[in-house]
Design a protein around this motif. Structure first.
Motif, short mmCIF file in Angstrom:
data_model
loop_
_atom_site.label_atom_id
_atom_site.label_comp_id
_atom_site.label_asym_id
_atom_site.label_seq_id
_atom_site.Cartn_x
_atom_site.Cartn_y
_atom_site.Cartn_z
N CYS A 1 110.89 10.33 -35.29
CA CYS A 1 111.90 10.06 -34.25
C CYS A 1 111.19 9.48 -33.03
CB CYS A 1 112.64 11.34 -33.90
SG CYS A 1 113.80 11.16 -32.51
N ALA B 1 113.37 6.45 -37.80
CA ALA B 1 112.92 6.86 -36.47
C ALA B 1 113.93 6.53 -35.37
CB ALA B 1 111.58 6.19 -36.15
N ARG C 1 107.57 18.05 -37.95
CA ARG C 1 108.09 16.76 -37.52
C ARG C 1 107.08 15.67 -37.89
NH1 ARG C 1 112.90 14.70 -36.18
NH2 ARG C 1 113.32 16.52 -34.84
N ARG D 1 111.14 12.28 -30.37
CA ARG D 1 110.63 13.62 -30.63
C ARG D 1 109.27 13.64 -31.31
NH1 ARG D 1 115.00 17.20 -29.91
NH2 ARG D 1 113.75 18.88 -30.80
N ASP E 1 117.36 6.86 -36.08
CA ASP E 1 118.62 7.51 -36.46
C ASP E 1 119.16 8.40 -35.35
OD1 ASP E 1 118.31 6.25 -38.85
OD2 ASP E 1 118.08 8.05 -40.07
N GLY E 2 118.28 9.05 -34.61
CA GLY E 2 118.72 9.98 -33.58
C GLY E 2 119.34 9.33 -32.37
#
Length: 265
Positions: free
Chosen positions: A45, A113, A61, A48, A115-116
């Motif tokens: 992400c 990466a 992660r 993150r 998608d969030g």
């Protein structure tokens, strides 16, 4: 010490093992072992992830450094910009602040990466490709909208497409075990034995199916060729010895799945 860490702090153990890049197995084997140990594998992400694997909410992660082909200079800029100016609010915000090339942007999207911050990746990639074709640049103001169609979006990718994309970019899968990708081709012979059950079946003839993890060619004391192979199924690893006279040496290994029948020792 490693055994104690693995038993009491499994997330920290597997993060260290994956970041160390050590051992004789490819990364996906360690990811599957961590998953079997109950750890969630969280996707990369832009807001993150760090460069390497980190422990997050008891899971792992995925680091952005795991994206095959992601330029190191761009990764450094992405992390530095995030530290200085805060999280990326959208894909357009990221494009405006970092000016990634087309291939770099697509790589981030393919890995999940983005998608969030953007949602369904197929629609985002299609819209981005359309704007690039028309010559639109991040931050440009336009007199007329350039969306393909305001109320139309392509259907989302299937779990198989998403998992296969992750394997192509990361070298492992994120939300599903890697063997799931091969379920249409997995051997269906009755009575297949799981790798995790082999230790209690010593002396029995069994059949095991799995993905190729690693192999080694060697010779017996009499100079005859033999091979050692490790296969992985959803339950664990199976170490296979191909003795002379039982199986001709295999010269080309691929991921599989493979089916092996023999005696447990």
């Amino acid at each position: 010490r490693s055994a104690w860490l693995k038993a009491h702090h499994p997330a920290a153990f597997w993060a260290g093992a994956l970041n160390n890049n050590g051992g004789c197995y490819p990364a996906w084997v360690y990811v599957e072992a961590a998953r079997r140990g109950g750890l969630a594998i969280l996707p990369p992400c832009v807001n993150r992830s760090d460069e390497s694997f980190v422990v997050e909410d008891g899971g792992l992660r995925v680091g952005l450094g795991r994206l095959a082909g992601l330029p190191a200079e761009f990764l450094r800029r992405l992390l530095a910009e995030r530290r200085l100016q805060g999280r990326y609010e959208s894909a357009e915000d990221l494009r405006r602040r970092l000016r990634p090339g087309s291939e770099t942007f697509r790589l981030l999207a393919r890995a999940g990466a983005l998608d969030g911050i953007e949602g369904e990746r197929r629609a985002m990639l299609l819209n981005t490709a359309w704007k690039e074709r028309l010559g639109s640049r991040p931050g440009d103001r336009e007199m007329f909208p350039r969306d393909i169609a305001p109320n139309w979006k392509p259907p989302p990718g299937s779990w198989l497409e998403i998992a296969a994309e992750a394997f192509a970019v990361l070298g492992f899968t994120v939300d599903r075990p890697l063997p799931d990708l091969f379920s249409p081709w997995w051997p269906t012979e009755a009575g297949l034995t799981l790798a995790a059950d082999l230790s209690r079946l010593v002396g029995r003839k069994v059949s095991v199916a799995g993905l190729f993890a690693t192999g080694r060619d060697t010779h017996t004391a009499h100079g005859k060729p033999m091979q050692f192979v490790t296969l992985v199924d959803r339950s664990g690893e199976a170490d296979i010895s191909l003795f002379p006279g039982t199986c001709a040496p295999l010269r080309q290994w691929h991921l599989g799945p493979w089916l092996v029948t023999g005696i447990v020792e």
